[in-house]
Design an enzyme around this catalytic site. Structure first.
Site, PDB file in Angstrom:
ATOM      1  N   GLY A 179       3.892  -1.703  -1.502  1.00 59.74           N
ATOM      2  CA  GLY A 179       3.657  -0.403  -0.878  1.00 59.74           C
ATOM      3  C   GLY A 179       3.050  -0.544   0.509  1.00 59.74           C
ATOM      4  O   GLY A 179       3.473   0.117   1.461  1.00 59.74           O
ATOM      5  N   ASP A 180       2.046  -1.404   0.615  1.00 59.31           N
ATOM      6  CA  ASP A 180       1.409  -1.643   1.911  1.00 59.31           C
ATOM      7  C   ASP A 180       2.396  -2.227   2.910  1.00 59.31           C
ATOM      8  O   ASP A 180       2.439  -1.805   4.075  1.00 59.31           O
ATOM      9  CB  ASP A 180       0.232  -2.601   1.747  1.00 59.31           C
ATOM     10  CG  ASP A 180      -0.945  -1.971   1.032  1.00 59.31           C
ATOM     11  OD1 ASP A 180      -1.341  -0.870   1.402  1.00 59.31           O
ATOM     12  OD2 ASP A 180      -1.461  -2.593   0.091  1.00 59.31           O
ATOM     13  N   THR A 181       3.170  -3.228   2.479  1.00 60.96           N
ATOM     14  CA  THR A 181       4.058  -3.885   3.426  1.00 60.96           C
ATOM     15  C   THR A 181       5.220  -2.985   3.833  1.00 60.96           C
ATOM     16  O   THR A 181       5.658  -3.033   4.985  1.00 60.96           O
ATOM     17  CB  THR A 181       4.591  -5.207   2.854  1.00 60.96           C
ATOM     18  OG1 THR A 181       5.166  -4.993   1.563  1.00 60.96           O
ATOM     19  CG2 THR A 181       3.461  -6.214   2.707  1.00 60.96           C
TER      20      THR A 181
END
Length: 408
Positions: A179-181
């Site tokens: 999700g972050d990447t």
């Protein structure tokens, strides 16, 4: 084993050479955007809290000699400057550096920069060409914008967690902080789009990347499938329902191999490789729909075949028949694979404590101005004096004062 970078601090050669980025924030979603821009040649100045720095400096399951491998990657190609952004003096330093920069990347909770007097209106007042890239859990607007947003929550709300895993288990996570990447990659894409648009208008703008929207953005057709066709995707483990054969299969030596032979012509080649060419014309398996309806039965036949062969022998056999095949790789496999070696997919860079450290190269590849990995994550505050004197215009006396009162 891997390509050795001869000079740990070579000059950037990527397509973004000439762009200067000030990175604020921490962990993954914002810093991975900064990593992408730095890999592509931008000068990235990372502002970190004095004394502690980015928590990524101590994250990771393995910390050889106390050094985080994760930080070596996400902090690479960046210059570390310590500055306490919670003080007026620190905010003044940041504003000076931003005034000499093209892009600011931040992933604080929405409203934080505004409380510090560093919202876009203030930062762009003297530089309307400034681009402010903001990464957060829920975006800068909407009723959830003020919530603490983590990658896991964005993965859940964006629809990913529900479809990941085996149907017999609760929703699972992907083995990385996807999700972050994803939010960082969309942020980098938006940043470069804003840079391009600026060449026409001369004006900057705010890039607003929300984690849940980044996840939603890669969720294929789940929304229209539900609304139009009343179809809800469910967890399906290693297979895509009704697409067969396309699965992970066992081998005689205990390895796992992925075969994707769901197209009619490819399945015919697989059947020949299996020594069972008649399967391609068998009414049970002679069309995409038929194979999908008998997915489990067909996977059983393929698994029985693969289990009779060593993985290397099986891979060679299937390649001879032009069947898409690939081993399930772990790092050791990547380091020895001829494709990885030929393209320098993994490079080595010199770490001041650990010596030579291998990591993934800069992607994607460009034919004239390729990106590079120039150095691993720097020491905390390693570039503070250089950057503050070179770009901030501060004197040695100023820097001594800042160091004495805890500003840097």
């Amino acid at each position: 084993m891997t390509q050795q970078l001869q000079n740990p601090r070579p000059a950037a050669t990527g397509p973004l050479v000439g762009l200067r980025v000030v990175e604020m924030g921490q962990l993954i979603a914002g810093p991975f955007c900064g990593q992408i821009l730095g890999d592509l040649g931008a000068e990235v100045i990372k502002l970190e809290q004095p004394g502690t720095g980015d928590p990524m400096r101590v994250w990771g399951r393995s910390l050889p000699q106390g050094e985080s491998m994760w930080w070596s990657v996400v902090g690479r190609n960046k210059q570390s400057v310590t500055v306490n952004l919670r003080t007026p003096e620190g905010q003044g330093i940041a504003k000076r550096l931003i005034a000499k920069s093209d892009i600011v990347v931040e992933n604080f909770r929405p409203g934080t920069l505004e409380r510090w007097g560093m919202g876009y209106a203030e930062l762009s007042a003297h530089d309307p060409a400034l681009i402010l890239t903001r990464v957060s859990g829920f975006g800068q607007t909407g009723p959830y914008s003020s919530r603490a947003g983590y990658g896991a929550i964005g993965e859940a709300m964006g629809g990913l967690r529900y479809v990941v895993g085996d149907p017999s288990t609760p929703p699972s996570r992907v083995g990385i902080s996807i999700g972050d990447t994803l939010a960082a990659m969309f942020a980098a894409l938006g940043t470069l789009s804003a840079v391009y648009e600026r060449t026409r208008s001369g004006r900057g703008q705010v890039v607003d990347s929300a984690i849940y929207e980044a996840v939603l953005g890669v969720m294929e057709s789940i929304i229209p499938e539900w609304v139009v066709a009343n179809y809800q995707r469910e967890r399906s483990g290693a297979v895509l329902p009704n697409v067969a054969p396309s699965n992970v299969y066992p081998t005689k030596d205990g390895a796992w191999i992925l075969i994707a032979a769901n197209q009619d012509t490819v399945f015919a080649r697989l059947a020949t490789a299996m020594g069972q060419p008649e399967l391609a014309t068998d009414p049970r398996f002679n069309s995409h729909i038929a194979r999908g309806e008998r997915q489990q039965e067909l996977d059983g036949l393929v698994a029985a075949f693969t289990a009779e062969h060593e993985s290397k022998e099986l891979e060679e056999l299937l390649l001879e028949h032009a069947v898409p095949v690939g081993k399930i790789y772990r790092p050791a496999d990547m380091l020895e694979d001829e494709q990885f070696l030929a393209r320098h997919s993994i490079v080595e860079t010199e770490h001041p404590v650990l010596g030579s450290v291998p990591m993934q190269n800069a992607f994607p590849r460009l034919s004239r101005t390729d990106g590079t990995v120039r150095w691993p994550g720097p020491g905390l505050g390693e570039h503070t004096v250089d950057v503050l004197t070179r770009l901030g215009g501060y004197t040695a006396e100023d820097i001594d004062t800042f160091a004495g009162n805890g500003t840097i």
